[in-house]
Design a protein around this motif. Structure first.
Motif, PDB file in Angstrom:
ATOM      1  N   UNK A   7       0.756  -1.098  -0.141  1.00 11.50           N
ATOM      2  CA  UNK A   7      -0.167   0.015   0.122  1.00 11.50           C
ATOM      3  C   UNK A   7       0.856   1.050  -0.039  1.00 11.50           C
ATOM      4  N   UNK A   8       0.974   2.008  -1.101  1.00 14.13           N
ATOM      5  CA  UNK A   8       1.672   3.203  -1.317  1.00 14.13           C
ATOM      6  C   UNK A   8       0.999   4.262  -1.068  1.00 14.13           C
ATOM      7  N   UNK A   9       1.498   5.294  -0.256  1.00 11.28           N
ATOM      8  CA  UNK A   9       0.912   6.441   0.167  1.00 11.28           C
ATOM      9  C   UNK A   9       1.468   7.471  -0.723  1.00 11.28           C
ATOM     10  N   UNK A  10       0.928   8.791  -0.945  1.00 11.61           N
ATOM     11  CA  UNK A  10       1.211   9.637  -1.959  1.00 11.61           C
ATOM     12  C   UNK A  10       2.485  10.228  -1.816  1.00 11.61           C
ATOM     13  N   UNK A  11       3.098  10.328  -0.608  1.00  8.86           N
ATOM     14  CA  UNK A  11       4.444  10.632  -0.449  1.00  8.86           C
ATOM     15  C   UNK A  11       5.475   9.876  -1.344  1.00  8.86           C
ATOM     16  N   UNK A  12       5.485   8.652  -0.953  1.00  5.29           N
ATOM     17  CA  UNK A  12       6.317   7.565  -1.513  1.00  5.29           C
ATOM     18  C   UNK A  12       6.055   7.459  -3.016  1.00  5.29           C
ATOM     19  N   UNK A  13       4.850   7.405  -3.353  1.00 12.31           N
ATOM     20  CA  UNK A  13       4.354   7.336  -4.919  1.00 12.31           C
ATOM     21  C   UNK A  13       4.978   8.562  -5.536  1.00 12.31           C
ATOM     22  N   UNK A  14       4.796   9.851  -5.146  1.00 10.00           N
ATOM     23  CA  UNK A  14       5.184  10.649  -5.868  1.00 10.00           C
ATOM     24  C   UNK A  14       6.668  11.050  -5.862  1.00 10.00           C
ATOM     25  N   UNK A  15       7.613  10.464  -4.910  1.00  4.05           N
ATOM     26  CA  UNK A  15       8.948  10.450  -4.841  1.00  4.05           C
ATOM     27  C   UNK A  15       9.448   9.673  -5.862  1.00  4.05           C
ATOM     28  N   UNK A  16       8.679   8.335  -5.966  1.00  2.00           N
ATOM     29  CA  UNK A  16       9.139   7.515  -6.917  1.00  2.00           C
ATOM     30  C   UNK A  16       8.862   7.639  -8.224  1.00  2.00           C
ATOM     31  N   UNK A  17       7.601   8.218  -8.586  1.00  2.00           N
ATOM     32  CA  UNK A  17       7.476   8.731  -9.926  1.00  2.00           C
ATOM     33  C   UNK A  17       8.347   9.937 -10.475  1.00  2.00           C
ATOM     34  N   UNK A  18       8.878  10.814  -9.507  1.00  2.00           N
ATOM     35  CA  UNK A  18       9.417  11.772 -10.068  1.00  2.00           C
ATOM     36  C   UNK A  18      10.981  11.209 -10.324  1.00  2.00           C
ATOM     37  N   UNK A  19      11.628  10.372  -9.532  1.00  2.00           N
ATOM     38  CA  UNK A  19      12.684   9.628  -9.905  1.00  2.00           C
ATOM     39  C   UNK A  19      12.511   8.767 -11.107  1.00  2.00           C
ATOM     40  N   UNK A  20      11.655   8.114 -11.510  1.00  2.00           N
ATOM     41  CA  UNK A  20      11.292   7.225 -12.415  1.00  2.00           C
ATOM     42  C   UNK A  20      11.283   8.050 -13.834  1.00  2.00           C
ATOM     43  N   UNK A  21      10.520   9.182 -13.648  1.00  2.00           N
ATOM     44  CA  UNK A  21      10.424   9.913 -14.735  1.00  2.00           C
ATOM     45  C   UNK A  21      11.951  10.578 -15.180  1.00  2.00           C
ATOM     46  N   UNK A  22      12.511  11.358 -14.216  1.00  2.00           N
ATOM     47  CA  UNK A  22      14.094  11.640 -14.526  1.00  2.00           C
ATOM     48  C   UNK A  22      14.842  10.547 -15.156  1.00  2.00           C
ATOM     49  N   UNK A  23      14.823   9.301 -14.744  1.00  2.00           N
ATOM     50  CA  UNK A  23      15.249   7.882 -15.392  1.00  2.00           C
ATOM     51  C   UNK A  23      14.979   7.677 -16.851  1.00  2.00           C
ATOM     52  N   UNK A  24      13.951   8.179 -17.191  1.00  2.00           N
ATOM     53  CA  UNK A  24      13.193   7.740 -18.608  1.00  2.00           C
ATOM     54  C   UNK A  24      12.552   6.593 -18.293  1.00  2.00           C
ATOM     55  N   UNK A  25      12.135   5.898 -17.242  1.00  2.00           N
ATOM     56  CA  UNK A  25      11.283   4.636 -17.278  1.00  2.00           C
ATOM     57  C   UNK A  25       9.819   4.874 -17.326  1.00  2.00           C
ATOM     58  N   UNK A  26       9.359   6.137 -17.093  1.00  2.00           N
ATOM     59  CA  UNK A  26       8.028   6.656 -17.083  1.00  2.00           C
ATOM     60  C   UNK A  26       7.985   7.913 -17.915  1.00  2.00           C
ATOM     61  N   UNK A  27       6.737   8.248 -18.343  1.00  2.00           N
ATOM     62  CA  UNK A  27       6.541   9.640 -18.884  1.00  2.00           C
ATOM     63  C   UNK A  27       5.245   9.980 -18.481  1.00  2.00           C
ATOM     64  N   UNK A  28       5.013  11.063 -18.806  1.00  2.00           N
ATOM     65  CA  UNK A  28       3.625  11.875 -18.685  1.00  2.00           C
ATOM     66  C   UNK A  28       2.866  11.546 -19.878  1.00  2.00           C
TER      67      UNK A  28
END
Length: 106
Positions: free
Chosen positions: A41-62
């Motif tokens: 169960x991932x809370x918003x704080x953890x989720x948005x930190x992971x999303x931000x990092x993964x976006x920088x790494x090119x693993x996900x995109x908007x």
């Protein structure tokens, strides 16, 4: 620094799994719980930190940003990284089969 292909955190792995179908933040939290069979169960704080990092790494995109919510999707690099991690995890399980053999060798 881009993602180097090393072992993923559990959070990264499940975010990528959940993003096999594009999702926005709130939906994504529910999708992560679902794909992890309730183990994560991932809370918003953890989720948005992971999303931000993964976006920088090119693993996900908007996929979409309507100003109210951002919809994320996995990239080709992200899917490749996920498949590599999956193969690594399967190998770990396969290597652990020795535990199922019990104490036969003694």
């Amino acid at each position: 620094m881009p993602y180097n292909g090393g072992p993923m955190t559990e959070a990264m792995y499940y975010v990528l799994l959940a993003l096999m179908n594009p999702n926005h933040g709130y939906q994504l939290m529910n999708a992560i719980t679902k794909v992890s069979n309730g183990r994560l169960n991932m809370g918003p704080g953890t989720l948005y930190g992971v999303l931000s990092r993964m976006q920088k790494d090119g693993l996900i995109t908007l996929a979409e940003d309507d100003g109210r919510r951002k919809t994320y999707k996995i990239t080709t690099d992200g899917e490749q990284a996920l498949r590599i991690e999956y193969s690594r995890l399967v190998a770990l399980i396969r290597d652990g089969k020795i535990l199922e053999e019990g104490d036969e060798g003694e």
